[in-house]
Design an enzyme around this catalytic site. Structure first.
Site, PDB file in Angstrom:
ATOM      1  N   MET A  34       6.308   3.560  -7.532  1.00 28.02           N
ATOM      2  CA  MET A  34       7.522   2.801  -7.793  1.00 28.02           C
ATOM      3  C   MET A  34       7.180   1.306  -7.901  1.00 28.02           C
ATOM      4  O   MET A  34       6.264   0.934  -8.592  1.00 28.02           O
ATOM      5  CB  MET A  34       8.576   3.100  -6.731  1.00 28.02           C
ATOM      6  CG  MET A  34       8.950   4.568  -6.659  1.00 28.02           C
ATOM      7  SD  MET A  34       9.567   5.190  -8.250  1.00 28.02           S
ATOM      8  CE  MET A  34      10.032   6.851  -7.810  1.00 28.02           C
ATOM      9  N   SER A  35       7.893   0.440  -7.180  1.00 26.59           N
ATOM     10  CA  SER A  35       7.726  -0.999  -7.391  1.00 26.59           C
ATOM     11  C   SER A  35       6.479  -1.598  -6.757  1.00 26.59           C
ATOM     12  O   SER A  35       6.238  -2.800  -6.909  1.00 26.59           O
ATOM     13  CB  SER A  35       8.967  -1.751  -6.916  1.00 26.59           C
ATOM     14  OG  SER A  35      10.043  -1.495  -7.782  1.00 26.59           O
ATOM     15  N   VAL A  36       5.673  -0.801  -6.074  1.00 28.77           N
ATOM     16  CA  VAL A  36       4.325  -1.279  -5.733  1.00 28.77           C
ATOM     17  C   VAL A  36       3.591  -1.641  -7.021  1.00 28.77           C
ATOM     18  O   VAL A  36       2.719  -2.516  -7.046  1.00 28.77           O
ATOM     19  CB  VAL A  36       3.559  -0.202  -4.933  1.00 28.77           C
ATOM     20  CG1 VAL A  36       2.118  -0.615  -4.694  1.00 28.77           C
ATOM     21  CG2 VAL A  36       4.263   0.063  -3.596  1.00 28.77           C
TER      22      VAL A  36
END
Length: 433
Positions: free
Chosen positions: A113-115
Protein backbone atom coordinates in the site's frame (compact mmCIF):
# COMPACT_ATOMS: atom_id res chain seq x y z
CA UNK A 1 3.97 -14.01 -11.57
CA UNK A 2 2.28 -17.39 -11.79
CA UNK A 3 -1.49 -17.22 -11.95
CA UNK A 4 -2.94 -19.23 -9.09
CA UNK A 5 -6.68 -19.79 -9.07
CA UNK A 6 -8.25 -17.42 -6.59
CA UNK A 7 -9.95 -19.28 -3.75
CA UNK A 8 -13.44 -18.79 -2.45
CA UNK A 9 -13.85 -17.21 0.96
CA UNK A 10 -17.16 -17.91 2.64
CA UNK A 11 -18.45 -19.09 -0.71
CA UNK A 12 -17.41 -15.97 -2.65
CA UNK A 13 -14.41 -15.88 -5.02
CA UNK A 14 -11.60 -13.41 -4.33
CA UNK A 15 -11.56 -10.99 -7.28
CA UNK A 16 -10.14 -7.69 -8.44
CA UNK A 17 -13.33 -6.05 -7.21
CA UNK A 18 -13.24 -7.28 -3.60
CA UNK A 19 -9.53 -7.80 -2.98
CA UNK A 20 -9.31 -5.04 -0.35
CA UNK A 21 -12.47 -6.07 1.48
CA UNK A 22 -12.46 -8.39 4.50
CA UNK A 23 -12.19 -11.33 4.70
CA UNK A 24 -10.89 -11.56 1.12
CA UNK A 25 -7.95 -9.22 1.72
CA UNK A 26 -6.13 -11.71 3.97
CA UNK A 27 -5.51 -13.97 0.95
CA UNK A 28 -5.43 -11.23 -1.68
CA UNK A 29 -2.67 -9.14 -0.09
CA UNK A 30 -0.32 -12.13 -0.49
CA UNK A 31 -1.47 -12.81 -4.08
CA UNK A 32 -1.86 -9.40 -5.71
CA UNK A 33 -0.09 -10.54 -8.86
CA UNK A 34 -2.59 -13.34 -9.31
CA UNK A 35 -5.65 -11.09 -9.48
CA UNK A 36 -4.47 -7.63 -10.66
CA UNK A 37 -2.24 -6.34 -13.49
CA UNK A 38 1.35 -5.84 -12.37
CA UNK A 39 4.84 -5.11 -13.64
CA UNK A 40 7.86 -7.05 -12.42
CA UNK A 41 10.40 -5.02 -10.41
CA UNK A 42 13.53 -7.16 -10.78
CA UNK A 43 16.05 -7.47 -7.99
CA UNK A 44 18.77 -7.78 -10.63
CA UNK A 45 21.71 -10.16 -10.51
CA UNK A 46 23.74 -8.42 -7.81
CA UNK A 47 24.66 -9.64 -4.37
CA UNK A 48 21.83 -10.11 -1.87
CA UNK A 49 22.32 -8.11 1.31
CA UNK A 50 22.70 -10.68 4.10
CA UNK A 51 20.52 -10.51 7.20
CA UNK A 52 22.54 -12.54 9.70
CA UNK A 53 20.66 -14.06 12.61
CA UNK A 54 21.15 -12.25 15.91
CA UNK A 55 22.76 -14.29 18.64
CA UNK A 56 20.43 -15.46 21.41
CA UNK A 57 17.13 -14.37 19.91
CA UNK A 58 14.82 -12.88 22.53
CA UNK A 59 11.15 -13.70 22.95
CA UNK A 60 9.74 -10.35 21.92
CA UNK A 61 6.15 -11.55 22.21
CA UNK A 62 6.34 -11.16 26.00
CA UNK A 63 7.64 -7.57 25.95
CA UNK A 64 5.11 -5.49 27.94
CA UNK A 65 3.08 -2.73 26.26
CA UNK A 66 0.62 -0.22 27.64
CA UNK A 67 -2.14 -0.25 25.06
CA UNK A 68 -4.08 2.70 23.69
CA UNK A 69 -6.97 2.16 26.10
CA UNK A 70 -4.58 2.19 29.06
CA UNK A 71 -4.67 -1.55 29.71
CA UNK A 72 -1.49 -3.62 30.09
CA UNK A 73 -0.61 -6.05 27.33
CA UNK A 74 2.25 -7.64 25.45
CA UNK A 75 3.74 -7.27 21.98
CA UNK A 76 2.41 -10.72 21.10
CA UNK A 77 -1.12 -9.74 22.11
CA UNK A 78 -0.95 -6.60 19.98
CA UNK A 79 0.22 -8.60 16.97
CA UNK A 80 -2.50 -11.19 17.54
CA UNK A 81 -5.20 -8.56 17.88
CA UNK A 82 -4.28 -6.47 14.81
CA UNK A 83 -4.66 -9.00 11.97
CA UNK A 84 -0.93 -9.49 11.48
CA UNK A 85 0.09 -11.32 8.31
CA UNK A 86 3.85 -11.14 8.97
CA UNK A 87 6.32 -9.29 11.15
CA UNK A 88 10.09 -9.02 11.31
CA UNK A 89 12.59 -7.20 13.55
CA UNK A 90 16.20 -6.23 12.90
CA UNK A 91 18.65 -4.75 15.35
CA UNK A 92 22.15 -3.66 14.33
CA UNK A 93 21.34 -5.13 10.91
CA UNK A 94 20.76 -8.61 12.35
CA UNK A 95 17.56 -10.61 12.23
CA UNK A 96 16.08 -10.83 15.73
CA UNK A 97 12.72 -12.39 14.93
CA UNK A 98 10.54 -13.25 11.93
CA UNK A 99 7.02 -14.67 11.69
CA UNK A 100 4.55 -15.43 8.91
CA UNK A 101 0.88 -16.28 9.09
CA UNK A 102 -0.41 -19.46 7.45
CA UNK A 103 -1.04 -17.72 4.10
CA UNK A 104 2.35 -16.00 3.93
CA UNK A 105 5.94 -16.98 3.29
CA UNK A 106 9.36 -15.40 3.33
CA UNK A 107 9.59 -15.43 -0.47
CA UNK A 108 6.05 -14.17 -1.12
CA UNK A 109 5.44 -10.45 -1.79
CA UNK A 110 2.68 -8.73 0.17
CA UNK A 111 0.78 -5.57 -0.72
CA UNK A 112 2.66 -2.60 0.75
CA UNK A 113 0.00 0.00 0.00
CA UNK A 114 1.34 3.49 0.82
CA UNK A 115 4.72 2.22 1.98
CA UNK A 116 5.21 2.47 -1.79
CA UNK A 117 5.24 6.27 -1.48
CA UNK A 118 8.49 6.20 0.50
CA UNK A 119 10.16 4.08 -2.18
CA UNK A 120 9.02 6.46 -4.91
CA UNK A 121 10.31 9.33 -2.78
CA UNK A 122 13.73 7.68 -2.73
CA UNK A 123 13.60 7.36 -6.52
CA UNK A 124 13.06 11.13 -6.66
CA UNK A 125 15.99 11.64 -4.27
CA UNK A 126 18.38 9.76 -6.56
CA UNK A 127 17.18 11.67 -9.63
CA UNK A 128 17.65 14.98 -7.80
CA UNK A 129 21.15 13.93 -6.73
CA UNK A 130 22.01 13.05 -10.34
CA UNK A 131 20.79 16.39 -11.62
CA UNK A 132 17.94 14.85 -13.60
CA UNK A 133 15.21 16.34 -11.43
CA UNK A 134 15.05 19.88 -10.07
CA UNK A 135 13.11 20.15 -6.79
CA UNK A 136 12.52 23.87 -7.42
CA UNK A 137 11.09 23.38 -10.91
CA UNK A 138 7.36 23.48 -11.52
CA UNK A 139 5.80 20.05 -12.02
CA UNK A 140 4.39 21.25 -15.34
CA UNK A 141 7.95 21.62 -16.64
CA UNK A 142 8.04 17.83 -16.66
CA UNK A 143 4.33 17.09 -17.09
CA UNK A 144 2.69 19.79 -19.22
CA UNK A 145 -0.52 17.75 -19.20
CA UNK A 146 -1.13 19.17 -15.70
CA UNK A 147 -1.08 22.81 -16.84
CA UNK A 148 -4.87 22.97 -16.74
CA UNK A 149 -5.10 21.37 -13.31
CA UNK A 150 -4.64 22.61 -9.77
CA UNK A 151 -1.00 21.53 -9.97
CA UNK A 152 -0.14 24.47 -12.24
CA UNK A 153 2.46 26.50 -10.35
CA UNK A 154 3.26 23.74 -7.83
CA UNK A 155 6.93 22.87 -7.42
CA UNK A 156 8.39 19.38 -7.30
CA UNK A 157 9.26 19.91 -3.63
CA UNK A 158 5.64 20.75 -2.90
CA UNK A 159 4.43 17.36 -4.07
CA UNK A 160 7.11 15.28 -2.35
CA UNK A 161 6.38 17.05 0.94
CA UNK A 162 2.59 16.99 0.28
CA UNK A 163 2.33 20.76 0.43
CA UNK A 164 0.54 21.66 -2.79
CA UNK A 165 -2.72 23.55 -2.59
CA UNK A 166 -4.65 20.93 -4.56
CA UNK A 167 -8.03 19.82 -3.23
CA UNK A 168 -8.08 16.09 -2.57
CA UNK A 169 -10.10 14.39 0.15
CA UNK A 170 -8.42 11.23 1.49
CA UNK A 171 -11.26 9.59 3.39
CA UNK A 172 -11.44 5.86 2.82
CA UNK A 173 -14.79 5.38 4.52
CA UNK A 174 -16.42 8.05 2.35
CA UNK A 175 -17.51 6.58 -1.01
CA UNK A 176 -17.64 10.07 -2.53
CA UNK A 177 -14.12 11.11 -1.49
CA UNK A 178 -11.35 11.81 -3.99
CA UNK A 179 -9.37 8.75 -2.94
CA UNK A 180 -12.32 6.57 -3.89
CA UNK A 181 -12.69 8.41 -7.20
CA UNK A 182 -8.98 7.77 -7.81
CA UNK A 183 -9.57 4.06 -7.18
CA UNK A 184 -12.39 4.07 -9.71
CA UNK A 185 -10.26 5.70 -12.42
CA UNK A 186 -7.32 3.37 -11.73
CA UNK A 187 -9.42 0.23 -11.45
CA UNK A 188 -10.53 -1.26 -14.72
CA UNK A 189 -12.10 -4.58 -15.55
CA UNK A 190 -12.95 -6.19 -18.89
CA UNK A 191 -16.47 -5.22 -19.85
CA UNK A 192 -16.33 -1.86 -18.05
CA UNK A 193 -15.71 0.13 -21.23
CA UNK A 194 -12.54 2.07 -21.97
CA UNK A 195 -10.13 2.55 -19.04
CA UNK A 196 -9.73 6.15 -17.87
CA UNK A 197 -6.44 5.81 -16.02
CA UNK A 198 -4.52 7.43 -13.19
CA UNK A 199 -2.90 10.26 -15.12
CA UNK A 200 -6.18 11.40 -16.67
CA UNK A 201 -7.62 11.54 -13.16
CA UNK A 202 -4.79 13.73 -11.85
CA UNK A 203 -5.46 16.26 -14.61
CA UNK A 204 -9.00 16.77 -13.26
CA UNK A 205 -7.89 17.95 -9.78
CA UNK A 206 -8.16 21.62 -8.89
CA UNK A 207 -6.50 23.85 -6.28
CA UNK A 208 -8.13 25.24 -3.13
CA UNK A 209 -5.14 26.91 -1.42
CA UNK A 210 -1.77 28.48 -2.29
CA UNK A 211 0.99 25.98 -2.96
CA UNK A 212 3.52 25.46 -0.17
CA UNK A 213 1.53 26.95 2.71
CA UNK A 214 0.05 23.79 4.25
CA UNK A 215 0.66 20.08 4.75
CA UNK A 216 -2.16 17.70 3.92
CA UNK A 217 -1.65 13.99 3.29
CA UNK A 218 -2.93 13.10 -0.21
CA UNK A 219 -2.12 10.10 -2.37
CA UNK A 220 -2.43 12.23 -5.51
CA UNK A 221 0.78 14.06 -4.52
CA UNK A 222 2.76 10.81 -4.75
CA UNK A 223 1.17 9.95 -8.08
CA UNK A 224 2.19 13.33 -9.50
CA UNK A 225 5.69 12.81 -8.09
CA UNK A 226 5.91 9.41 -9.80
CA UNK A 227 4.76 10.90 -13.10
CA UNK A 228 7.35 13.67 -12.78
CA UNK A 229 10.10 11.11 -12.04
CA UNK A 230 9.20 9.04 -15.09
CA UNK A 231 9.36 12.10 -17.32
CA UNK A 232 12.59 13.39 -15.79
CA UNK A 233 14.35 10.04 -16.20
CA UNK A 234 12.66 8.86 -19.39
CA UNK A 235 11.89 5.50 -17.78
CA UNK A 236 8.80 3.85 -16.28
CA UNK A 237 8.54 3.52 -12.52
CA UNK A 238 9.05 -0.25 -12.41
CA UNK A 239 12.46 0.22 -14.06
CA UNK A 240 13.32 3.18 -11.83
CA UNK A 241 12.54 1.34 -8.60
CA UNK A 242 14.45 -1.72 -9.78
CA UNK A 243 17.52 0.13 -11.05
CA UNK A 244 17.79 2.87 -8.43
CA UNK A 245 16.52 1.26 -5.21
CA UNK A 246 15.58 -2.43 -5.24
CA UNK A 247 18.65 -3.92 -6.93
CA UNK A 248 21.25 -1.53 -5.40
CA UNK A 249 19.98 -2.10 -1.84
CA UNK A 250 20.54 -5.86 -2.21
CA UNK A 251 16.98 -7.13 -2.40
CA UNK A 252 16.61 -10.89 -2.29
CA UNK A 253 13.39 -11.18 -4.31
CA UNK A 254 11.74 -9.40 -7.19
CA UNK A 255 8.95 -7.01 -6.26
CA UNK A 256 5.83 -6.32 -8.30
CA UNK A 257 4.07 -3.03 -9.06
CA UNK A 258 0.37 -2.57 -9.82
CA UNK A 259 -0.67 -0.63 -12.90
CA UNK A 260 -3.95 0.75 -14.20
CA UNK A 261 -5.87 -0.22 -17.31
CA UNK A 262 -3.67 2.00 -19.47
CA UNK A 263 -0.40 0.61 -18.11
CA UNK A 264 0.42 3.45 -15.72
CA UNK A 265 2.10 2.38 -12.48
CA UNK A 266 0.18 3.09 -9.29
CA UNK A 267 2.86 5.17 -7.59
CA UNK A 268 0.93 5.93 -4.41
CA UNK A 269 0.39 2.34 -3.28
CA UNK A 270 1.05 -0.30 -5.91
CA UNK A 271 4.30 -1.90 -4.74
CA UNK A 272 4.35 -5.43 -3.31
CA UNK A 273 7.47 -6.89 -1.69
CA UNK A 274 8.66 -9.46 0.83
CA UNK A 275 9.06 -8.69 4.52
CA UNK A 276 12.81 -9.24 4.39
CA UNK A 277 13.22 -6.87 1.46
CA UNK A 278 11.13 -4.20 3.16
CA UNK A 279 13.41 -4.68 6.18
CA UNK A 280 16.44 -4.23 3.91
CA UNK A 281 14.91 -0.99 2.65
CA UNK A 282 14.41 0.11 6.27
CA UNK A 283 17.97 -0.80 7.23
CA UNK A 284 19.27 1.21 4.29
CA UNK A 285 17.28 4.20 5.56
CA UNK A 286 18.60 3.65 9.08
CA UNK A 287 22.15 3.61 7.73
CA UNK A 288 21.75 6.96 5.99
CA UNK A 289 21.20 5.58 2.50
CA UNK A 290 24.26 3.32 2.56
CA UNK A 291 24.57 -0.47 2.16
CA UNK A 292 27.53 -2.87 2.46
CA UNK A 293 29.38 -3.34 -0.82
CA UNK A 294 30.38 -6.94 -0.04
CA UNK A 295 34.07 -6.04 0.12
CA UNK A 296 34.22 -4.48 3.57
CA UNK A 297 33.10 -1.03 2.46
CA UNK A 298 29.81 0.67 1.68
CA UNK A 299 28.05 2.06 -1.36
CA UNK A 300 25.44 4.77 -1.55
CA UNK A 301 21.90 4.02 -2.67
CA UNK A 302 19.93 7.06 -1.47
CA UNK A 303 21.69 10.42 -1.00
CA UNK A 304 22.37 10.89 2.73
CA UNK A 305 21.29 14.54 2.55
CA UNK A 306 17.78 13.44 1.51
CA UNK A 307 17.45 11.50 4.74
CA UNK A 308 19.15 14.13 6.87
CA UNK A 309 16.71 16.77 5.65
CA UNK A 310 13.78 14.44 6.26
CA UNK A 311 14.82 13.74 9.86
CA UNK A 312 15.58 17.42 10.58
CA UNK A 313 12.38 18.89 12.00
CA UNK A 314 12.11 22.69 12.06
CA UNK A 315 9.42 25.19 12.97
CA UNK A 316 8.02 25.27 9.44
CA UNK A 317 7.59 21.49 9.16
CA UNK A 318 6.12 21.30 12.66
CA UNK A 319 3.71 24.21 12.27
CA UNK A 320 2.08 22.93 9.08
CA UNK A 321 1.88 19.41 10.50
CA UNK A 322 0.42 20.63 13.79
CA UNK A 323 -2.29 22.46 11.85
CA UNK A 324 -3.20 19.32 9.87
CA UNK A 325 -5.50 16.41 10.78
CA UNK A 326 -2.40 14.19 11.11
CA UNK A 327 -1.41 15.90 14.36
CA UNK A 328 -4.21 13.99 16.08
CA UNK A 329 -2.53 10.68 15.25
CA UNK A 330 1.11 11.77 15.67
CA UNK A 331 1.32 14.69 18.11
CA UNK A 332 4.70 16.34 17.77
CA UNK A 333 5.36 14.65 14.44
CA UNK A 334 6.14 15.86 10.93
CA UNK A 335 6.11 14.69 7.31
CA UNK A 336 8.93 15.14 4.82
CA UNK A 337 10.16 13.50 1.63
CA UNK A 338 7.35 10.89 1.64
CA UNK A 339 8.15 9.75 5.19
CA UNK A 340 6.22 10.15 8.46
CA UNK A 341 8.07 11.02 11.67
CA UNK A 342 6.75 10.48 15.19
CA UNK A 343 8.27 11.15 18.62
CA UNK A 344 8.46 7.90 20.54
CA UNK A 345 9.54 6.71 23.95
CA UNK A 346 13.07 6.12 22.63
CA UNK A 347 13.52 9.07 20.29
CA UNK A 348 12.01 10.07 16.98
CA UNK A 349 10.94 7.29 14.62
CA UNK A 350 10.76 7.25 10.82
CA UNK A 351 7.64 5.52 9.54
CA UNK A 352 6.47 4.22 6.19
CA UNK A 353 2.77 3.46 6.47
CA UNK A 354 0.09 1.82 4.34
CA UNK A 355 -3.64 1.28 4.74
CA UNK A 356 -4.91 -1.96 6.24
CA UNK A 357 -1.93 -2.02 8.62
CA UNK A 358 1.30 -2.02 6.60
CA UNK A 359 4.21 -0.53 8.55
CA UNK A 360 7.97 0.02 8.45
CA UNK A 361 9.25 1.43 11.76
CA UNK A 362 12.84 2.75 11.86
CA UNK A 363 14.41 3.90 15.14
CA UNK A 364 17.87 5.45 15.11
CA UNK A 365 18.06 5.60 18.90
CA UNK A 366 17.53 1.86 19.36
CA UNK A 367 19.05 0.86 15.98
CA UNK A 368 16.00 -1.23 15.14
CA UNK A 369 13.93 -1.85 12.03
CA UNK A 370 10.46 -3.38 12.45
CA UNK A 371 8.18 -4.56 9.65
CA UNK A 372 4.50 -5.50 9.95
CA UNK A 373 2.18 -6.71 7.19
CA UNK A 374 -1.51 -6.80 8.04
CA UNK A 375 -5.00 -7.30 6.65
CA UNK A 376 -7.11 -5.09 8.89
CA UNK A 377 -10.86 -5.25 8.23
CA UNK A 378 -10.86 -1.46 7.67
CA UNK A 379 -8.50 0.75 5.70
CA UNK A 380 -7.81 2.83 8.80
CA UNK A 381 -8.02 1.94 12.48
CA UNK A 382 -6.45 4.47 14.88
CA UNK A 383 -6.35 2.03 17.81
CA UNK A 384 -4.62 -0.70 15.80
CA UNK A 385 -2.13 1.86 14.49
CA UNK A 386 -1.30 3.30 17.91
CA UNK A 387 -1.04 -0.11 19.56
CA UNK A 388 1.38 -1.28 16.85
CA UNK A 389 3.49 1.84 17.24
CA UNK A 390 3.65 1.32 20.99
CA UNK A 391 4.56 -2.34 20.50
CA UNK A 392 7.43 -1.54 18.15
CA UNK A 393 8.65 1.28 20.39
CA UNK A 394 8.66 -1.23 23.26
CA UNK A 395 10.55 -3.79 21.16
CA UNK A 396 13.24 -1.24 20.34
CA UNK A 397 13.58 -0.17 23.95
CA UNK A 398 13.75 -3.77 25.15
CA UNK A 399 16.46 -4.72 22.65
CA UNK A 400 18.48 -1.59 23.38
CA UNK A 401 18.09 -2.05 27.15
CA UNK A 402 16.61 1.38 27.66
CA UNK A 403 13.89 2.76 29.89
CA UNK A 404 11.04 4.72 28.28
CA UNK A 405 11.21 8.48 28.53
CA UNK A 406 14.91 8.72 29.37
CA UNK A 407 15.96 9.46 25.80
CA UNK A 408 13.24 11.71 24.45
CA UNK A 409 14.43 14.72 22.50
CA UNK A 410 13.88 18.21 23.80
CA UNK A 411 10.25 19.30 23.99
CA UNK A 412 10.63 22.51 22.01
CA UNK A 413 11.95 22.89 18.49
CA UNK A 414 12.40 26.40 17.08
CA UNK A 415 9.90 27.79 19.58
CA UNK A 416 7.02 25.41 18.84
CA UNK A 417 5.95 22.77 21.32
CA UNK A 418 6.60 19.27 20.02
CA UNK A 419 3.33 18.21 21.59
CA UNK A 420 1.53 20.73 19.45
CA UNK A 421 -0.14 22.32 22.47
CA UNK A 422 0.22 25.82 21.04
CA UNK A 423 -2.14 24.85 18.23
CA UNK A 424 -5.94 24.48 18.28
CA UNK A 425 -7.31 20.95 18.73
CA UNK A 426 -7.17 18.81 15.59
CA UNK A 427 -10.21 17.05 14.11
CA UNK A 428 -11.19 13.81 15.88
CA UNK A 429 -10.13 11.42 13.07
CA UNK A 430 -6.59 11.12 11.69
CA UNK A 431 -5.80 10.77 8.01
CA UNK A 432 -2.87 8.38 8.01
CA UNK A 433 -2.28 5.64 5.46
Amino acid sequence: MSQEPAPEVQGTPVTARNWQDPPFNRWAFWHVGDILPTYLVPRGDGQVRPLPAAAGRADLAEVPVTRTDGTPGTVGEVLDDTYTDAYLVLQDGELVTEWYGPLGAGDRPHALMSVSKSVVGCVAAVLIDRGQLDPDAEVTAYVPELAGSGYAGALVRHVYDMRSGVRFLEEYANPDSDIRRLDEWVGWFPGDGEPRGLYRFLATLQAEAPHGERFLYRSAESDVLGWVCERAAGQPMDELISGLIWAPMGAEHDAILLHDGLGTAVHDGGLCGTARDVARFGQMLLDGGLVPDGAGGVRRVVPPQWLRRAWAVDSDARSVFAASPAEWAFPGGWYRHQFWFRPGDYGDVLLCLGIYGQMLHVSRRTNTVCVKFSSWPDAQNPAYLEDTLRAFDAVGGFLAGRDPGRHRLAGVVSGLSRSGDTMPPAPPRPTVV
